[in-house]
Design a protein around this motif. Structure first.
Motif, PDB file in Angstrom:
ATOM      1  N   ARG A 248       0.953  -1.192  -0.129  1.00 23.13           N
ATOM      2  CA  ARG A 248      -0.090   0.160   0.088  1.00 23.13           C
ATOM      3  C   ARG A 248       1.409   1.442   0.124  1.00 23.13           C
ATOM      4  O   ARG A 248       0.259   2.053   0.010  1.00 23.13           O
ATOM      5  CB  ARG A 248      -1.054   0.486   1.038  1.00 23.13           C
ATOM      6  CG  ARG A 248      -1.975  -0.448   1.120  1.00 23.13           C
ATOM      7  CD  ARG A 248      -3.399  -0.657   1.298  1.00 23.13           C
ATOM      8  NE  ARG A 248      -3.873  -1.896   1.371  1.00 23.13           N
ATOM      9  CZ  ARG A 248      -4.476  -2.674   2.447  1.00 23.13           C
ATOM     10  NH1 ARG A 248      -4.085  -2.684   3.455  1.00 23.13           N
ATOM     11  NH2 ARG A 248      -5.562  -3.357   2.411  1.00 23.13           N
TER      12      ARG A 248
ATOM     13  N   ALA B 139       4.211  -0.499 -10.137  1.00 21.56           N
ATOM     14  CA  ALA B 139       2.900  -0.775 -11.079  1.00 21.56           C
ATOM     15  C   ALA B 139       3.049  -1.108 -12.754  1.00 21.56           C
ATOM     16  O   ALA B 139       3.687  -1.377 -12.882  1.00 21.56           O
ATOM     17  CB  ALA B 139       1.802   0.577 -11.164  1.00 21.56           C
TER      18      ALA B 139
ATOM     19  N   ASN C 107      -4.547   1.061 -15.139  1.00 16.74           N
ATOM     20  CA  ASN C 107      -2.669   0.033 -14.050  1.00 16.74           C
ATOM     21  C   ASN C 107      -3.667  -1.683 -13.366  1.00 16.74           C
ATOM     22  O   ASN C 107      -4.304  -1.859 -12.701  1.00 16.74           O
ATOM     23  CB  ASN C 107      -2.914   0.852 -12.450  1.00 16.74           C
ATOM     24  CG  ASN C 107      -1.598   0.492 -12.185  1.00 16.74           C
ATOM     25  OD1 ASN C 107      -1.347  -0.482 -12.116  1.00 16.74           O
ATOM     26  ND2 ASN C 107      -1.731   0.885 -10.517  1.00 16.74           N
TER      27      ASN C 107
ATOM     28  N   SER D 164       0.257  -1.777  -7.220  1.00 13.02           N
ATOM     29  CA  SER D 164       0.020  -0.451  -6.454  1.00 13.02           C
ATOM     30  C   SER D 164      -0.999   0.114  -7.267  1.00 13.02           C
ATOM     31  O   SER D 164      -1.146   0.387  -8.387  1.00 13.02           O
ATOM     32  CB  SER D 164       1.502  -0.168  -6.589  1.00 13.02           C
ATOM     33  OG  SER D 164       2.777  -0.779  -5.726  1.00 13.02           O
ATOM     34  N   SER D 165      -1.808   1.147  -6.170  1.00 13.21           N
ATOM     35  CA  SER D 165      -3.037   1.952  -6.750  1.00 13.21           C
ATOM     36  C   SER D 165      -1.913   3.161  -7.138  1.00 13.21           C
ATOM     37  O   SER D 165      -0.896   3.620  -6.306  1.00 13.21           O
ATOM     38  CB  SER D 165      -3.831   1.813  -5.963  1.00 13.21           C
ATOM     39  OG  SER D 165      -4.284   0.713  -5.876  1.00 13.21           O
TER      40      SER D 165
ATOM     41  N   THR E 296      -2.348   7.142  -7.310  1.00 15.39           N
ATOM     42  CA  THR E 296      -2.933   8.776  -6.980  1.00 15.39           C
ATOM     43  C   THR E 296      -3.244   9.654  -8.300  1.00 15.39           C
ATOM     44  O   THR E 296      -4.239  10.237  -9.091  1.00 15.39           O
ATOM     45  CB  THR E 296      -2.389   9.910  -6.373  1.00 15.39           C
ATOM     46  OG1 THR E 296      -1.006   9.858  -7.066  1.00 15.39           O
ATOM     47  CG2 THR E 296      -1.756   9.005  -4.911  1.00 15.39           C
TER      48      THR E 296
ATOM     49  N   SER F  22      -7.078   8.797  -9.630  1.00 18.56           N
ATOM     50  CA  SER F  22      -6.270   8.134  -9.507  1.00 18.56           C
ATOM     51  C   SER F  22      -7.110   6.519 -10.464  1.00 18.56           C
ATOM     52  O   SER F  22      -7.447   6.717 -11.161  1.00 18.56           O
ATOM     53  CB  SER F  22      -6.791   7.823  -8.396  1.00 18.56           C
ATOM     54  OG  SER F  22      -8.432   7.331  -7.858  1.00 18.56           O
TER      55      SER F  22
ATOM     56  N   ARG G 139      -7.028   2.357  -9.576  1.00 21.28           N
ATOM     57  CA  ARG G 139      -6.278   1.530  -8.450  1.00 21.28           C
ATOM     58  C   ARG G 139      -5.621   0.138  -9.140  1.00 21.28           C
ATOM     59  O   ARG G 139      -5.472  -0.254  -9.441  1.00 21.28           O
ATOM     60  CB  ARG G 139      -8.277   0.597  -8.167  1.00 21.28           C
ATOM     61  CG  ARG G 139      -8.900   2.453  -7.385  1.00 21.28           C
ATOM     62  CD  ARG G 139     -10.032   1.438  -6.624  1.00 21.28           C
ATOM     63  NE  ARG G 139     -10.899   0.608  -7.411  1.00 21.28           N
ATOM     64  CZ  ARG G 139     -11.553   1.720  -8.180  1.00 21.28           C
ATOM     65  NH1 ARG G 139     -12.336   2.291  -7.671  1.00 21.28           N
ATOM     66  NH2 ARG G 139     -12.015  -0.002  -8.978  1.00 21.28           N
ATOM     67  N   ALA G 140      -4.896  -0.751  -8.644  1.00 23.19           N
ATOM     68  CA  ALA G 140      -4.588  -1.123  -8.496  1.00 23.19           C
ATOM     69  C   ALA G 140      -5.227  -2.726  -9.319  1.00 23.19           C
ATOM     70  O   ALA G 140      -6.020  -2.384  -9.169  1.00 23.19           O
ATOM     71  CB  ALA G 140      -3.349  -2.668  -7.622  1.00 23.19           C
TER      72      ALA G 140
ATOM     73  N   GLN H  29     -10.255  -0.324 -12.823  1.00 24.60           N
ATOM     74  CA  GLN H  29     -10.776   0.791 -12.761  1.00 24.60           C
ATOM     75  C   GLN H  29      -9.977   1.027 -13.830  1.00 24.60           C
ATOM     76  O   GLN H  29      -9.134   1.161 -13.737  1.00 24.60           O
ATOM     77  CB  GLN H  29     -10.252   1.648 -11.739  1.00 24.60           C
ATOM     78  CG  GLN H  29     -10.472   2.694 -12.013  1.00 24.60           C
ATOM     79  CD  GLN H  29     -10.379   3.640 -10.503  1.00 24.60           C
ATOM     80  OE1 GLN H  29      -9.104   3.587  -9.777  1.00 24.60           O
ATOM     81  NE2 GLN H  29     -10.984   5.174 -10.577  1.00 24.60           N
TER      82      GLN H  29
END
Length: 162
Positions: free
Chosen positions: A21, A37, A60, A64-65, A67, A103, A105-106, A110
């Protein structure tokens, strides 16, 4: 000389989702490691007369997500003086537009879509469009093939996929 065993982090400290995270979840020796990523851009370009249409989705697929991501769209011919750009985009120079995605997400759960309709200076027979990631928050991306594209679009009015 290797550090003593007591100075090394416990393997359990790296397990679980909390280790992915952010730097604050990592033990001290790993705090400076960049998140990982896998940003991807896919879409199409279409050239007709003095107009260039660029449609893409950004995802992505990494662990890792993010921003946010900045997508760079560069053309081999100059853009016309005035452009109607989406609110998330700005003109960087005479041939370049930068757009933020927001942003991501991982794990590709998304996607962000972008639609550009650019006016070119003149009516070229063809244009080379380069799409790549300018900024991804400092994350390591070991698969740049899916976010760094170069597309030749002849003035046929056909869509050319990347």
């Amino acid at each position: 000389m290797l550090p003593e065993a007591s100075a090394r982090p416990d393997a359990s400290a790296l397990s679980g989702a909390s280790a992915l995270r952010g730097a604050s979840a990592l033990p001290e020796p790993f705090a400076g490691i960049a998140p990982e990523a896998d940003v991807s851009h896919h879409g199409h370009v279409l050239l007709w007369g003095a107009g260039l249409k660029v449609r893409m989705r950004t995802e992505n697929h990494g662990p890792s997500s993010l921003t946010g991501v900045t997508v760079r769209v560069r053309t081999s011919v100059a853009l016309a003086g005035r452009q109607e750009l989406p609110q998330s985009c700005l003109r960087a120079d005479g041939r370049t537009v930068l757009c933020r995605t927001g942003s991501l997400r991982a794990d590709g759960v998304q996607e962000r879509r972008l639609a550009l309709e650019l006016r070119l200076a003149g009516r070229p027979d063809e244009v080379v469009v380069r799409v790549d990631t300018l900024w991804n928050g400092g994350a390591a991306d070991r698969n740049p093939r899916n976010n760094d594209h170069k597309v030749l679009a002849p003035a046929t009015g056909d869509e050319y996929v990347f």
